[in-house]
Design an enzyme around this catalytic site. Structure first.
Site, PDB file in Angstrom:
ATOM      1  N   TYR A 147      46.890  54.020  57.933  1.00 37.12           N
ATOM      2  CA  TYR A 147      45.489  53.820  58.329  1.00 37.12           C
ATOM      3  C   TYR A 147      45.389  53.709  59.845  1.00 37.12           C
ATOM      4  O   TYR A 147      44.532  54.331  60.484  1.00 37.12           O
ATOM      5  CB  TYR A 147      44.974  52.542  57.648  1.00 37.12           C
ATOM      6  CG  TYR A 147      43.502  52.276  57.808  1.00 37.12           C
ATOM      7  CD1 TYR A 147      42.565  52.855  56.948  1.00 37.12           C
ATOM      8  CD2 TYR A 147      43.032  51.431  58.813  1.00 37.12           C
ATOM      9  CE1 TYR A 147      41.207  52.591  57.078  1.00 37.12           C
ATOM     10  CE2 TYR A 147      41.682  51.165  58.955  1.00 37.12           C
ATOM     11  CZ  TYR A 147      40.771  51.742  58.079  1.00 37.12           C
ATOM     12  OH  TYR A 147      39.431  51.478  58.214  1.00 37.12           O
ATOM     13  N   SER A 162      37.734  52.598  63.648  1.00 38.47           N
ATOM     14  CA  SER A 162      37.931  51.212  63.191  1.00 38.47           C
ATOM     15  C   SER A 162      38.411  50.393  64.377  1.00 38.47           C
ATOM     16  O   SER A 162      38.935  50.964  65.355  1.00 38.47           O
ATOM     17  CB  SER A 162      39.003  51.207  62.095  1.00 38.47           C
ATOM     18  OG  SER A 162      39.412  49.886  61.790  1.00 38.47           O
TER      19      SER A 162
HETATM   20  P1  NAD Z   1      34.174  52.737  50.766  1.00 37.77           P
HETATM   21  O1  NAD Z   1      35.375  52.730  49.900  1.00 37.77           O
HETATM   22  O2  NAD Z   1      32.984  51.950  50.381  1.00 37.77           O
HETATM   23  O3  NAD Z   1      33.711  54.210  51.077  1.00 37.77           O
HETATM   24  C1  NAD Z   1      34.616  55.256  51.235  1.00 37.77           C
HETATM   25  C2  NAD Z   1      33.870  56.526  51.015  1.00 37.77           C
HETATM   26  O4  NAD Z   1      34.784  57.601  51.157  1.00 37.77           O
HETATM   27  C3  NAD Z   1      33.267  56.617  49.612  1.00 37.77           C
HETATM   28  O5  NAD Z   1      31.990  57.171  49.689  1.00 37.77           O
HETATM   29  C4  NAD Z   1      34.219  57.563  48.883  1.00 37.77           C
HETATM   30  O6  NAD Z   1      33.563  58.331  47.892  1.00 37.77           O
HETATM   31  C5  NAD Z   1      34.645  58.453  50.029  1.00 37.77           C
HETATM   32  N1  NAD Z   1      35.891  59.139  49.789  1.00 37.77           N
HETATM   33  C6  NAD Z   1      37.125  58.637  49.524  1.00 37.77           C
HETATM   34  N2  NAD Z   1      38.002  59.618  49.310  1.00 37.77           N
HETATM   35  C7  NAD Z   1      37.317  60.783  49.432  1.00 37.77           C
HETATM   36  C8  NAD Z   1      37.674  62.150  49.297  1.00 37.77           C
HETATM   37  N3  NAD Z   1      38.911  62.531  49.015  1.00 37.77           N
HETATM   38  N4  NAD Z   1      36.697  63.062  49.487  1.00 37.77           N
HETATM   39  C9  NAD Z   1      35.423  62.705  49.781  1.00 37.77           C
HETATM   40  N5  NAD Z   1      35.039  61.432  49.902  1.00 37.77           N
HETATM   41  C10 NAD Z   1      35.972  60.477  49.739  1.00 37.77           C
HETATM   42  O7  NAD Z   1      34.712  52.268  52.198  1.00 37.77           O
HETATM   43  P2  NAD Z   1      33.980  51.894  53.580  1.00 37.77           P
HETATM   44  O8  NAD Z   1      34.454  50.534  53.944  1.00 37.77           O
HETATM   45  O9  NAD Z   1      32.523  52.169  53.527  1.00 37.77           O
HETATM   46  O10 NAD Z   1      34.710  52.907  54.558  1.00 37.77           O
HETATM   47  C11 NAD Z   1      34.052  53.984  55.172  1.00 37.77           C
HETATM   48  C12 NAD Z   1      34.746  54.297  56.483  1.00 37.77           C
HETATM   49  O11 NAD Z   1      34.640  53.163  57.365  1.00 37.77           O
HETATM   50  C13 NAD Z   1      36.235  54.596  56.321  1.00 37.77           C
HETATM   51  O12 NAD Z   1      36.612  55.644  57.192  1.00 37.77           O
HETATM   52  C14 NAD Z   1      36.872  53.288  56.761  1.00 37.77           C
HETATM   53  O13 NAD Z   1      38.158  53.468  57.236  1.00 37.77           O
HETATM   54  C15 NAD Z   1      35.921  52.843  57.859  1.00 37.77           C
HETATM   55  N6  NAD Z   1      35.998  51.418  58.166  1.00 37.77           N
HETATM   56  C16 NAD Z   1      35.683  50.483  57.245  1.00 37.77           C
HETATM   57  C17 NAD Z   1      35.766  49.135  57.606  1.00 37.77           C
HETATM   58  C18 NAD Z   1      35.414  48.047  56.648  1.00 37.77           C
HETATM   59  O14 NAD Z   1      35.665  46.868  56.980  1.00 37.77           O
HETATM   60  N7  NAD Z   1      34.832  48.331  55.503  1.00 37.77           N
HETATM   61  C19 NAD Z   1      36.173  48.773  58.885  1.00 37.77           C
HETATM   62  C20 NAD Z   1      36.496  49.778  59.791  1.00 37.77           C
HETATM   63  C21 NAD Z   1      36.398  51.098  59.432  1.00 37.77           C
END
Ligand code: NAD
Length: 257
Positions: free
Chosen positions: A152, A139
């Site tokens: 986080y 991130s």
């Molecule tokens: P999201 O909530 O849409 O997706 C999260 C995913 O993780 C889902 O598929 C969920 O099923 C899975 N998950 C959660 N807990 C779990 C567990 N215990 N076991 C297995 N799977 C699990 O969120 P996102 O925004 O797509 O985030 C995905 C990644 O990207 C994360 O690591 C997040 O930190 C990172 N990220 C997101 C952003 C953003 O702005 N959305 C920015 C930077 C980094």
């Protein structure tokens, strides 16, 4: 770019960025494993629909990424593991002195420790195959901090460190390890932060998006899951064979500030 013949495992991929990466890996011809902890009919239907859309094999494997044994079992059950994308992640927003211990533990387990366990299980398979790509979804918060996201930010800085170590341990092998650092992407994880942030700053939704979330994203636009999928596929290409141990920001200029 063809990833035909490669198997890509993407943790936490029934939603958001992981799902976007699964689509782009499948579009590039990889055999894809999607994952979550839910094991619902929707999860299996999702795998089928990605397979049909891109004409490649897509399997769903349940594993709870908060559990070390299940992280390792995911890699074993998948069979091959040429490409490992550590993407599963959760968020919780609270000041350090109010931060629930169980939320701290869950975030460190899912956002950081899971990548250690999957990487440990995947490396022997990559070595046996003579090729491997590890792509960790960190991130902008793996490179900078913001208040109220202690767990986080600690986990994301940690995964950047794990990425560098994995790269050094595989530096003389045809294996790379890199981290992608997204800025804000409008996924369910970010949607879920909007109500709390509205309360915290006493602002309406649109103002929170513009003035708080995208305040630090100079492009003033969310990054998209397709752009993140494309970046992950690029890291698996021959052009990226000497890119290892580093971070690629997809953050509209956030970390240039
Ligand atoms: P999201 O909530 O849409 O997706 C999260 C995913 O993780 C889902 O598929 C969920 O099923 C899975 N998950 C959660 N807990 C779990 C567990 N215990 N076991 C297995 N799977 C699990 O969120 P996102 O925004 O797509 O985030 C995905 C990644 O990207 C994360 O690591 C997040 O930190 C990172 N990220 C997101 C952003 C953003 O702005 N959305 C920015 C930077 C980094």
């Amino acid at each position: 770019m063809s990833l035909q013949g490669k198997t890509a495992i993407i943790t936490g991929s029934n939603s958001g960025i992981g799902l976007g990466i699964a689509h782009e890996m499948a579009r590039a011809g990889a055999s894809v494993v999607i994952n979550s902890f839910t094991d619902s009919d929707e999860d299996h239907a999702l795998a089928k629909s990605i397979a049909e859309e891109h004409g490649t094999e897509v399997r769903y494997i349940k594993a709870d990424m908060s559990k070390p044994d299940e992280c390792r079992a995911l890699i074993e059950k998948a069979g091959a593991c040429d490409i490992l994308v550590n993407n599963a992640g959760i968020q919780h927003v609270a000041p350090i002195d109010d931060f629930p211990t169980e939320k701290w533990d869950a975030i460190i387990a899912i956002n950081l420790s899971s990548a250690f366990h999957t990487t440990a299980a995947a490396l022997p398979k990559m070595r046996a195959a003579g090729w491997g790509r590890i792509v960790n979804i960190a991130s902008a918060h793996g490179l900078t901090a913001s208040p109220y996201k202690s767990a986080y930010i600690a986990a994301k800085h940690g995964i950047v460190g794990l990425t560098k170590t994995a790269a050094l341990e595989t530096a003389e092998e045809p294996i790379t390890a890199n981290a992608i650092c997204p800025g804000y992407v409008l996924t369910p994880l970010v949607e879920a932060q909007i109500p709390d942030t509205m309360k915290e700053y006493d602002m309406d939704r649109e103002t929170v998006i513009k003035e708080v979330m995208l305040k630090r994203q100079p492009s003033k636009e969310f990054a998209t899951v397709e752009q993140l999928g494309g970046t992950a596929v690029f890291l698996c290409s021959d052009a990226a064979a000497q890119i290892t141990g580093t971070t690629i920001s997809v953050d509209g200029g956030w970390t240039a500030l």
